[in-house]
Design an enzyme around this catalytic site. Sequence first.
Site, PDB file in Angstrom:
ATOM      1  N   GLU A 342       0.629  -1.214  -0.022  1.00  0.00           N
ATOM      2  CA  GLU A 342       0.092   0.098   0.056  1.00  0.00           C
ATOM      3  C   GLU A 342       0.839   1.312  -0.059  1.00  0.00           C
ATOM      4  O   GLU A 342       0.430   2.248   0.832  1.00  0.00           O
ATOM      5  CB  GLU A 342      -1.004  -0.191   1.291  1.00  0.00           C
ATOM      6  CG  GLU A 342      -1.934  -0.942   0.966  1.00  0.00           C
ATOM      7  CD  GLU A 342      -3.118  -1.138   2.188  1.00  0.00           C
ATOM      8  OE1 GLU A 342      -2.876  -0.168   3.151  1.00  0.00           O
ATOM      9  OE2 GLU A 342      -4.091  -1.543   2.096  1.00  0.00           O
ATOM     10  N   GLU A 446      -6.249  -8.140  -0.149  1.00  0.00           N
ATOM     11  CA  GLU A 446      -6.955  -7.882   1.091  1.00  0.00           C
ATOM     12  C   GLU A 446      -8.429  -7.538   0.882  1.00  0.00           C
ATOM     13  O   GLU A 446      -8.806  -6.934  -0.105  1.00  0.00           O
ATOM     14  CB  GLU A 446      -6.330  -6.720   1.618  1.00  0.00           C
ATOM     15  CG  GLU A 446      -4.998  -6.909   2.309  1.00  0.00           C
ATOM     16  CD  GLU A 446      -4.409  -5.774   3.196  1.00  0.00           C
ATOM     17  OE1 GLU A 446      -5.416  -4.864   3.480  1.00  0.00           O
ATOM     18  OE2 GLU A 446      -3.100  -5.528   3.468  1.00  0.00           O
TER      19      GLU A 446
END
Length: 513
Positions: A342, A446
């Site tokens: 991320e 995720e």
Amino acid sequence: MELVISKWVFAFSLFSWLIFSVAYSVEGLDEDSKVRGVNLGGWLVLEGWIKPSLFEGIPNPDMLDGTQVTFKSVKLQKYVCAENGGGSDISVNRDAASSWETFTLWRVSESEFQFRTVQGQFLSCYGNGCVVSATAKSASSTETFQIERNNDDRVHIKTKSGAYLQATIDNQLVADYPGNPGWDDNASTFDMSIVANNLHGDYQLGNGYGHNKAKEVLERHRSTFIDAGDFEFLHRNGINTVRIPVGWWIAYDPNPPAPFIGGTLKALDNAFSWAHAYKIKCIIDLHAAPGSQNGMEHSASRDGTVGWTTSESVSQSLHVIDFLASRYANHPALLGIELLNEPSAASVPLDVLVPYYKHGYEIVRKHSPSAYVIVCQRIGNANPIELYQADIGSHNLVVDLHYYNLFDPFFVNLSPIENIRFIYESRESQIHALNDAKGPLVFIGEWVNEWNVTNGTQAEYQDFGRTQLEVYDAASFGWSYWTLKNDREHWDFEWNIKNNYLQLSKHSEPIFN
């Protein structure tokens, strides 16, 4: 209503399956399968919201690194201000607090702190009688202050030499208050307000407890939060992969730089052994990079800023990738290495990220011709297609997307059926478009069976979970749930399975209630 939702979901999913069904398989997994994974979040990289009790014993727990505070002079009734966000002397002249009046704490001890302005400078005082300024680019003893605090959040601020700061009648902040101030409305007393206390990661825990106590807390956590029994549970429920977040300090185990605590390497070795015993594959995910790639607690940011883009931090990250690849390349449980989790679209430009990804790919290939190299999309305003156009690598390359019906105002008022429609109409089309892009494989690294719906029923959660499983099953590399264990029930994979909120073996069947 639940019956209507279930019938609609089944009809839409059957239609989508007939149109888009394509066979993919991942090298290294049995039976020509794809990744059906679970993240081991909150284990080797901390996120305080996953297990808040880890932080409960820290002294002054609301004044950790990264806490944002304001100070208001009780005598002048004005806020302390760094003019223009820093770069000049400090004033005490504002009627209201905004960004210039907000300071971020760097914790030195439970009572000693350094104060960082919104522009990144530190408050400094060079001795008794000095005017406090916000000009220092780094922090040392002259930027360190002691806070004395009473039960009403009134504070005194004292320099290392023992002089108390006071707000003068000409609106300066000066280290010259005579004697010891009391808690009345004197010039050396300030009302402190905590604006934000959002960071609870490895940095905050290590620096908050101090090394010895932090080591005790983390040794207990790492040995009990995840164990061999969890891998048996995952295997029994059809999970074939774990994605394991790690921090950059793992490469310096057993004695990483302060305030990080050694021991994660031993835990990762254990995870590989347990995984191999239960025929589960491992993805190692560099979740926290030096300097922080997104300013969040799960990247071990000290104060919410992003410092990863410096050449030093990028080089250090590549060293970590080399360390991990060389150590685990020949382990039979290794499936892949994720180069960075991320990165922030707002703070990490492509002209820094893509060369890093290319170099990281080459490092992994130096140690393994077949391990998957996973690159994560930037979070924020970025399109994952940018990574498909970057020509990062030619073999066993994967792009990781994170899908949450959360963290965005768009999802706040969606009904259960609207959440489900979004999965089918937006997420599914993106997955198939990327599958067809003839480049890296697609990984939903995720996702979670949680949303912003208030008082959702079990049947509605089952429909939402089944919808995600159906759609994310189409991703050419597979998916991984966030996360195995969590104090918040619907984020907890184990709780979802045991309480029948997530039905892995039944996600292709309609649910009629």
